[in-house]
Design a protein around this motif. Structure first.
Motif, short mmCIF file in Angstrom:
data_model
loop_
_atom_site.label_atom_id
_atom_site.label_comp_id
_atom_site.label_asym_id
_atom_site.label_seq_id
_atom_site.Cartn_x
_atom_site.Cartn_y
_atom_site.Cartn_z
N VAL A 1 11.42 51.55 49.10
CA VAL A 1 10.89 52.83 48.59
C VAL A 1 10.00 53.46 49.67
O VAL A 1 9.05 52.83 50.15
N LYS A 2 10.34 54.70 50.06
CA LYS A 2 9.60 55.42 51.11
C LYS A 2 8.75 56.52 50.46
O LYS A 2 8.99 56.91 49.31
N ALA B 1 7.57 55.13 42.96
CA ALA B 1 8.94 55.64 43.09
C ALA B 1 9.30 56.56 41.92
O ALA B 1 8.89 56.31 40.78
N HIS B 2 10.06 57.59 42.21
CA HIS B 2 10.61 58.47 41.17
C HIS B 2 11.71 57.72 40.42
O HIS B 2 12.54 57.04 41.04
N VAL C 1 7.29 50.94 40.27
CA VAL C 1 7.70 50.44 41.60
C VAL C 1 6.95 51.22 42.68
O VAL C 1 7.25 52.39 42.93
N PRO C 2 5.95 50.60 43.32
CA PRO C 2 5.15 51.32 44.31
C PRO C 2 5.90 51.63 45.61
O PRO C 2 6.88 50.94 45.95
N VAL C 3 5.43 52.64 46.34
CA VAL C 3 5.95 52.95 47.67
C VAL C 3 5.79 51.71 48.55
O VAL C 3 4.83 50.95 48.41
N ASP C 4 6.74 51.52 49.44
CA ASP C 4 6.82 50.38 50.38
C ASP C 4 7.42 49.13 49.73
O ASP C 4 7.66 48.14 50.42
N THR C 5 7.64 49.18 48.42
CA THR C 5 8.28 48.02 47.76
C THR C 5 9.74 47.91 48.20
O THR C 5 10.43 48.92 48.32
N VAL C 6 10.17 46.68 48.40
CA VAL C 6 11.61 46.45 48.58
C VAL C 6 12.20 46.13 47.21
O VAL C 6 11.74 45.21 46.53
N ARG D 1 14.94 43.89 41.29
CA ARG D 1 13.72 43.06 41.20
C ARG D 1 12.75 43.46 42.30
O ARG D 1 13.16 43.92 43.37
N ILE D 2 11.47 43.23 42.02
CA ILE D 2 10.44 43.50 43.03
C ILE D 2 9.69 42.20 43.34
O ILE D 2 9.72 41.26 42.53
#
Ligand SMILES: CCCCCCCCCCCCCCCC(=O)SCCNC(=O)CCNC(=O)[C@H](O)C(C)(C)COP(=O)(O)OP(=O)(O)OC[C@H]1O[C@@H](n2cnc3c(N)ncnc32)[C@H](O)[C@@H]1OP(=O)(O)O
Length: 221
Positions: free
Chosen positions: A93-94, A104-105, A141-146, A168-169
């Motif tokens: 997520v960027k 994330a949207h 789901v936060p930014v920078d999460t894979v 999954r995070i």
């Protein structure tokens, strides 16, 4: 500092109201196809020439928002073939994928699920488009999460391909943040040629690899 939005007292007249919803359909609104395969659906068959498990699937189209590398703001999702008719994929997520600050949207997460589910069809050498897709959002789901995605095809009925996926995070075995069920509908290459904007179709048809791959998939053994 004032109370948070969540804790602020509701203003008079702002309660959420619901209206009666009609379940009626018309020729313009055909009934929804169930996401549960019918009883006479069959198991999906992995194509004998499908790439071996672990092989990167690559992009099906360089300008695809989901998997293409040519769009700087795309998802750049990378999928790998799994066992049977399954794939895994990763999406980071960027900042350009935000909905709320730092998160994330939901539509972007659904796009990642859609792309992962769509790549399953390549393992069956089938060209298909999303007909119906339903997403559950379980964790923010936060930014920078894979986002670690895992998808599998569950059944096939005529041109309908049933599949599901989880994201999954915190690692490939982390908690499920999103999950989806989908029905894809098999189409011919003409679906794209007849409906796509002329300039992109012409450019795609000038790429012999793109045309050869799409046409080869139309002839299933
Ligand atoms: C040179 C060029 C190179 C090209 C290289 C190609 C590259 C390969 C790109 C792949 C790309 C993937 C990208 C990611 C996945 C997307 O995001 S795809 C984009 C989003 N999806 C779309 O745009 C689809 C839009 N919808 C349509 O075009 C049409 O409604 C469809 C889906 C083709 C169906 O139309 P149709 O062929 O007339 O279908 P129809 O005969 O009415 O129905 C067939 C069966 O499907 C069922 N069905 C029809 N529509 C639906 C629906 N929406 N939901 C559920 N079931 C449905 C029907 O109930 C029917 O079931 P049965 O009666 O057989 O049990």
């Amino acid at each position: 500092m004032g109370p948070s939005l969540a804790r602020r007292a509701r203003l008079p007249g702002t309660a959420v109201r619901s209206a009666a919803v009609s379940a009626a359909t018309s020729p313009e609104t055909p009934p929804e196809t169930s996401l549960v395969p019918p009883d006479d659906a069959v198991a999906p068959v992995r194509h004998p020439e499908a790439p071996a498990p672990g092989t990167p699937l690559g992009a099906h189209y360089d300008h695809c928002f989901g998997c293409g590398q040519a769009l700087p703001h795309g998802l750049h999702l990378q999928a790998h073939a799994g066992e049977g008719v399954s794939v895994t994929a990763e999406f980071t997520v960027k900042p350009q994928h935000q909905g709320a600050p730092g998160l994330a949207h939901g539509g972007v997460l659904t796009s990642a699920l859609d792309e992962t589910l769509g790549s399953l069809n390549w393992l069956m050498h089938s060209i298909a488009v999303t007909g119906r897709l339903e997403t559950d959002f379980l964790l923010p789901v936060p930014v920078d999460t894979v986002l670690h995605l895992d998808a599998r095809c569950t059944a096939v009925h005529g041109r309908k391909i049933y599949s599901d996926a989880v994201g999954r995070i915190g690692g490939p075995k982390g908690p499920i943040a999103v999950r989806a069920k989908a029905v894809f509908i098999e189409v011919k290459v003409e679906h794209f040629i007849d409906n796509g904007r002329k300039e992109e179709i012409e450019a795609a048809m000038e790429d012999p690899d793109q045309v050869r791959r799409a046409r080869a998939f139309e002839v299933n053994p």
